[in-house]
Design an enzyme around this catalytic site. Structure first.
Site, short mmCIF file in Angstrom:
data_model
loop_
_atom_site.label_atom_id
_atom_site.label_comp_id
_atom_site.label_asym_id
_atom_site.label_seq_id
_atom_site.Cartn_x
_atom_site.Cartn_y
_atom_site.Cartn_z
N MET A 97 0.85 -1.19 0.00
CA MET A 97 0.00 0.00 0.00
C MET A 97 0.89 1.24 0.00
O MET A 97 1.92 1.28 0.63
CB MET A 97 -0.88 -0.01 1.25
CG MET A 97 -1.95 1.04 1.23
SD MET A 97 -3.33 0.63 2.30
CE MET A 97 -2.62 0.88 3.91
N CYS A 98 0.49 2.24 -0.76
CA CYS A 98 1.17 3.52 -0.78
C CYS A 98 0.11 4.60 -0.99
O CYS A 98 -1.03 4.29 -1.30
CB CYS A 98 2.18 3.61 -1.93
SG CYS A 98 3.61 2.54 -1.74
N GLY A 99 0.52 5.84 -0.83
CA GLY A 99 -0.39 6.93 -1.09
C GLY A 99 0.18 7.86 -2.14
O GLY A 99 1.39 8.09 -2.17
#
Lengths: 227, 295
Positions: free
Chosen positions: B1-3
């Site tokens: 997960m990353c933003g």
């Protein structure tokens, strides 16, 4: 009416308060302001109350819902009404991926469009989308009804077991083992009932029905060489 | 997960607020990527000069190294920001600067006429504060908050990646054929700083742009050549573009108003923007290129 401001108080406090409501509660109408896309708003409700969310909700809004009515006056993120058991979830805007995923019952109404994987693994839920739905919708659907007033994206109903998929517009492509079915009297009655519940004036005659060809139910000996 | 957070301004009046807008968005995306953060911002430029962002192991190290380089490049103008330095040099001095930087032990993070890139390990909010993002102005900017899953939490592994002048890319996802593509790109003359898969996507676009292909077309062609899961947000001197893989594996939401186009991994990151209440909010379709260009 109870008003709860998510800009002023934490989400956990809201959900804890909603979970604590007894079945005979007098606090039957809740209004949530400043949702700002927060996750899991009004998830896990099990009392006959109405929760109105004034704005956009984030992931898993109204998940696992039982008997409650949740209205989102905005858009909802991934997995709205996932695993719903009963009750009603009404989204005024658009919804992201996996809307109504694995739902067992109840009614999910989307006034706008739904993204991909709408109704993935649905197990009895009814879903009415007034706009269009994205690719891979109703993947491995097992029971329930998906009604789409707009168009459906690629691979509709891939690996479907059962469930009825009513589409008024075009279907970009059907997934494996999904085929068009005859819209009989029973199906027309189900569709008419759902359109009425969703307050749509669309005509039953405009829809086509898709469902399972049931060719993936059993292993075919002819395919033994493939393994 | 990353933003991922990105903003492309249409209304120049918002330019002084660009850094503050991106900083607010990245702070929200902390819980999608608390390991490290980075951002690229397109500010003022001078066509005769080159802006080079250099990074050292610490503020003291970068000051010592860059002051040493300055004695060899008298025309250099330097601005220090924590562990980074942005130096402005005449266009012809770039090769000399790269050689001096390598000897002095500082990394070239990015170059261009207008682009500056900053990245560090730590919570996005603290990274933004260390570099003073909220006070920066510009025309467009892209930020990334990283939750490392496949490789170490290091500054070199932080996004954005830049493999060409005024070009940057951030990526949420993972590519499966990056080693093969990297070998081919190296043969074609693209330089890589890391073994990171996302840097390969940046290099792929740099090569296409070098060949004279437009940003929109380059991304269109990447659909056939890059395999894996991705949401890319890409910046060039004039352009801003978004692409999701064909099954839209990674989340993406966009908002458009008369004043700006904004990208967020989640709506929460867009909710902090001015005028969001009346913006057109939509999810980019899978395998569809979205691009905007300044005129």
């Amino acid at each position: 009416m109870v008003q709860f401001d998510l800009a002023a108080r934490p989400l956990r406090e809201l959900n804890a308060a909603l979970h604590a409501l007894p079945l005979n509660t007098n606090e039957t109408h809740w209004e949530i302001i400043n949702p700002d896309g927060k996750h899991a708003i009004a998830a896990g409700l099990d009392a006959p109350v109405t929760v109105e969310i004034k704005g956009n909700a984030g992931y898993y809004c109204a998940g696992m819902n039982q008997v409650a009515t949740v209205v989102v006056h905005g858009n909802a993120g991934v997995g709205v009404a996932e695993n719903m058991m009963s009750g009603r979830v009404h989204i005024r805007g658009d919804v992201s991926q996996s809307a109504g995923a694995t739902g067992n019952g109840g009614l999910l109404i989307v006034e706008g469009n739904a993204s991909g994987r709408c109704g993935i693994s649905m197990k009895g839920i009814d879903i009415v989308v007034k706009g269009s739905i994205g690719p891979m919708s109703a993947f491995m659907a097992q029971a329930g009804n998906l009604v789409v007033l707009g168009d459906a994206g690629e691979a509709l109903g891939d690996s479907i077991y059962e469930a009825r998929l009513f589409v008024r517009g075009t279907v970009k492509s059907l997934g494996a083992d999904c085929e068009e079915k005859t819209l009989g009297a029973d199906e027309r009655a189900i569709l008419a009932g759902l359109l009425a519940e969703a307050e749509s004036d669309a005509s039953v005659d405009e829809f086509r029905l898709y469902g399972s060809a049931r060719k993936l139910y059993h292993f075919h000996l002819d395919n033994a060489d493939a393994y | 997960m990353c933003g991922i957070a990105g903003i492309f301004l249409k209304n120049p009046a918002l330019e002084p607020r660009l850094g503050a807008m991106l900083s607010d968005m990245m702070a929200v995306l902390s819980d999608r990527g608390p390991d490290s953060a980075g951002f690229a911002i397109y500010g003022r430029g001078d066509a005769d000069r080159r802006k080079v962002t250099l990074r050292g192991d610490s503020a003291a190290a970068v000051i010592a190294a860059v002051e040493g380089i300055g004695t060899e490049l008298p025309g250099m103008v330097t601005e220090f920001r924590d562990s980074h330095a942005v130096v402005s040099i005449p266009v012809g001095d770039e090769a000399k600067l790269r050689a001096l930087a390598a000897t002095a032990g500082v990394q070239v993070v990015g170059t261009g006429e207008r682009m500056e890139i900053y990245k560090e390990v730590g919570l996005p909010q603290s990274v933004s504060e260390r570099f003073g993002l909220a006070q920066m102005s510009g025309t467009h900017a892209i930020g990334h908050t990283r939750m490392a899953t496949e490789s170490a939490v290091t500054t070199k592994g932080a996004h954005p990646f830049s493999t060409g002048g005024d070009q940057c890319l951030v990526h949420n996802g993972s590519l499966s054929n990056h080693n093969g593509v990297r070998r081919e790109l190296i043969r074609q003359g693209i330089r890589f700083e890391t073994d990171n898969d996302s840097e390969v996507a940046a290099g792929y676009l740099t090569q296409k742009l070098r060949e004279g292909v437009g940003l929109r077309e380059a991304l269109q062609e990447s659909l056939a050549d890059l395999d894996g899961f991705y949401t890319f947000v890409v910046g060039t001197e004039k352009g801003f573009a978004v692409l999701r893989d064909p099954i839209a594996c990674k989340p993406a939401v966009m908002a458009e108003t008369d004043d700006y186009v904004a990208f967020g991994s989640e709506y929460r990151a867009l909710a902090v923007l001015p005028g969001i209440e009346t913006a057109r909010v939509f999810e980019p379709e899978p395998a569809t290129v979205y691009a905007w260009e300044r005129h």
